[in-house]
Enzyme design. Structure first.
Site, mmCIF file in Angstrom:
data_model
loop_
_atom_site.group_PDB
_atom_site.id
_atom_site.type_symbol
_atom_site.label_atom_id
_atom_site.label_comp_id
_atom_site.label_asym_id
_atom_site.label_seq_id
_atom_site.Cartn_x
_atom_site.Cartn_y
_atom_site.Cartn_z
ATOM 1 N N LYS A 1 -8.249 22.239 14.589
ATOM 2 C CA LYS A 1 -7.639 21.271 15.503
ATOM 3 C C LYS A 1 -7.111 21.901 16.784
ATOM 4 O O LYS A 1 -6.932 21.210 17.784
ATOM 5 C CB LYS A 1 -6.517 20.509 14.788
ATOM 6 N N LYS B 1 -17.180 17.347 6.863
ATOM 7 C CA LYS B 1 -16.638 16.321 5.965
ATOM 8 C C LYS B 1 -16.458 14.979 6.691
ATOM 9 O O LYS B 1 -16.279 14.954 7.913
ATOM 10 C CB LYS B 1 -15.308 16.793 5.358
ATOM 11 N N LYS C 1 -11.587 10.742 9.663
ATOM 12 C CA LYS C 1 -11.111 9.559 10.400
ATOM 13 C C LYS C 1 -11.334 9.736 11.890
ATOM 14 O O LYS C 1 -11.458 8.769 12.629
ATOM 15 C CB LYS C 1 -9.599 9.391 10.180
HETATM 16 P P1 TYM Z 1 -5.410 12.880 5.115
HETATM 17 O O1 TYM Z 1 -4.657 11.671 5.545
HETATM 18 O O2 TYM Z 1 -6.247 13.587 6.092
HETATM 19 O O3 TYM Z 1 -6.347 12.529 3.900
HETATM 20 C C1 TYM Z 1 -5.844 11.842 2.790
HETATM 21 C C2 TYM Z 1 -6.495 12.361 1.531
HETATM 22 O O4 TYM Z 1 -7.910 12.165 1.587
HETATM 23 C C3 TYM Z 1 -8.571 13.379 1.281
HETATM 24 N N1 TYM Z 1 -9.809 13.445 2.068
HETATM 25 C C4 TYM Z 1 -11.029 13.597 1.545
HETATM 26 N N2 TYM Z 1 -11.458 13.719 0.269
HETATM 27 C C5 TYM Z 1 -12.801 13.832 0.060
HETATM 28 N N3 TYM Z 1 -13.712 13.845 1.055
HETATM 29 C C6 TYM Z 1 -13.320 13.714 2.355
HETATM 30 N N4 TYM Z 1 -14.218 13.709 3.331
HETATM 31 C C7 TYM Z 1 -11.929 13.599 2.648
HETATM 32 N N5 TYM Z 1 -11.214 13.461 3.794
HETATM 33 C C8 TYM Z 1 -9.910 13.371 3.419
HETATM 34 C C9 TYM Z 1 -7.592 14.475 1.681
HETATM 35 O O5 TYM Z 1 -7.862 15.666 0.984
HETATM 36 C C10 TYM Z 1 -6.269 13.854 1.285
HETATM 37 O O6 TYM Z 1 -6.000 14.069 -0.080
HETATM 38 N N6 TYM Z 1 -2.304 16.717 4.769
HETATM 39 C C11 TYM Z 1 -2.693 15.498 4.110
HETATM 40 C C12 TYM Z 1 -1.576 14.472 4.021
HETATM 41 C C13 TYM Z 1 -0.321 14.948 3.355
HETATM 42 C C14 TYM Z 1 -0.157 15.200 1.981
HETATM 43 C C15 TYM Z 1 1.216 15.569 1.817
HETATM 44 C C16 TYM Z 1 -1.008 15.137 0.878
HETATM 45 C C17 TYM Z 1 0.866 15.187 3.978
HETATM 46 N N7 TYM Z 1 1.803 15.555 3.052
HETATM 47 C C18 TYM Z 1 1.720 15.916 0.573
HETATM 48 C C19 TYM Z 1 -0.483 15.474 -0.376
HETATM 49 C C20 TYM Z 1 0.874 15.850 -0.513
HETATM 50 C C21 TYM Z 1 -3.821 14.898 4.921
HETATM 51 O O7 TYM Z 1 -4.082 15.269 6.008
HETATM 52 O O8 TYM Z 1 -4.409 13.873 4.366
#
Ligand code: TYM
Length: 329
Positions: free
Chosen positions: A111, A193, A196
């Site tokens: 990023k 991957k 969003k």
């Molecule tokens: P975020 O919002 O980007 O994504 C949410 C969840 O979706 C999973 N994910 C995927 N899984 C499979 N294939 C994909 N292409 C894919 N894209 C996203 C992510 O692994 C995630 O589980 N940092 C985290 C948010 C967060 C969080 C936390 C998670 C903040 N604090 C504490 C767990 C515990 C994130 O960016 O998720």
């Protein structure tokens, strides 16, 4: 019965990767565990957002949580910025983290690429994530594969702090990853991957997409010139991704799907996958529309924040005492 915590950023529409990698686990885990699910809005502002768009996205994610089957009677559902403990603990963890380990985070590297100076919030993102998890004495964190490095950092930070300030400071959490669906790839470029933020909206299936958008996205998905349906991630990454999605949505093993399509073309697989997706997503979209406009949603989130705060305050007190920040007299 374990303590489970996870979160999703309210940045744009939730896609199939989020669902198959993470959200599906959230729903399953609530049967036998004590689950806490958060909408991590403070993570969303690491890249500035239009406030009105952010407010809407927060409520959209909350409604989607419930539409997918997260039950507020069983699980705590709340918004991160409603619980001040996240920011407070984040600072205490910052003081035990190192710039070297944070600069090695893949997500930060990606990023901040092309920028001479990256926003500090982007750099500190994993520390806030560690605070989210450790604040609730979490044992299990259901996430997609891409969060593995952040979970490892959380464990390292917790162990480091425990070594300095006492073994009772933090519970050491573990990540939980799906066997199939942990990494759903982009439809137009199966080497990256599904995300969003990718510019091409046809590179992902969003849970609120219309049937015609789903159809367009799947029918356009990048494949290869082999012309044979096989599961080969190296040579046929596009087809492997479609097979993974098919398998995760139907609970049918990939091998069986490959057999079903023996001698058939990519078009047949894609067409059936569109039907599978529309069938899976239509009921979710109907529930979403009901919940999103109901008066209940803000009440559920307020009640969730109250419960989350009660747990967070206890952890903050314990951690502050161990750090020498509380209990002075
Ligand atoms: P975020 O919002 O980007 O994504 C949410 C969840 O979706 C999973 N994910 C995927 N899984 C499979 N294939 C994909 N292409 C894919 N894209 C996203 C992510 O692994 C995630 O589980 N940092 C985290 C948010 C967060 C969080 C936390 C998670 C903040 N604090 C504490 C767990 C515990 C994130 O960016 O998720």
């Amino acid at each position: 019965m374990k303590r489970v915590f996870s979160g999703i950023q309210p940045t744009g529409n939730i896609h199939l990767g989020n669902y198959l990698g993470a959200l599906r686990q959230f729903v399953d885990l609530q049967k036998d565990n004590e689950c806490i699910y958060c909408i991590v809005d403070m993570h969303a502002i690491t890249v500035p957002k239009d406030p009105e768009v952010l407010k809407k996205s927060i409520m959209d994610v909350a409604a989607l949580y419930l539409a997918l089957g997260i039950d507020p009677e069983k699980s705590i559902v709340f918004i991160q910025s409603d619980v001040p403990g996240h920011a407070e603990l984040s600072w205490m963890l910052t003081c035990s983290s190192y710039t070297g380990e944070l600069s090695r985070m893949t997500q930060f590297k990606q990023k901040s690429k092309m920028q001479e100076s990256a926003p500090t919030g982007l750099f500190m993102y994993p520390v806030l994530m560690a605070a989210d998890i450790l604040l609730y004495d979490t044992e299990v964190v259901p996430v997609g594969d891409d969060q593995k490095q952040h979970i490892e950092l959380t464990r390292d930070l917790a162990k480091r702090v425990n070594g300095k300030y006492g073994e009772d400071t933090f519970v050491i959490p573990e990540g939980r990853y799906m066997k199939s669906g942990a990494r759903i790839m982009s439809l137009d470029d199966p080497s990256s991957k599904m995300s969003k933020s990718a510019e091409n909206e046809y590179s992902r299936i969003q849970l609120l997409d219309s049937p015609s958008k789903i159809k367009k996205s799947i029918m356009r998905a990048t494949t290869d010139s082999e012309g044979v349906i096989r599961y080969d991630q190296e040579k046929q990454p596009g087809i492997a991704n479609l097979l993974n999605i098919y398998s995760a949505c139907t609970n049918k093993p990939v091998d069986e799907i490959v057999k079903d399509y023996d001698g058939k073309g990519y078009g047949a697989l894609k067409k059936d996958l569109v039907d599978v997706l529309v069938e899976n997503l239509t009921p979710v979209q109907e529930r979403f529309a009901e919940i999103r406009n109901s008066d209940e949603l803000p009440k559920i989130l307020a009640a969730g924040a109250e419960k989350a705060n009660a747990i967070a305050e206890k952890t903050i007190k314990r951690v502050k005492d161990n750090f020498g920040l509380g209990n002075r007299f």
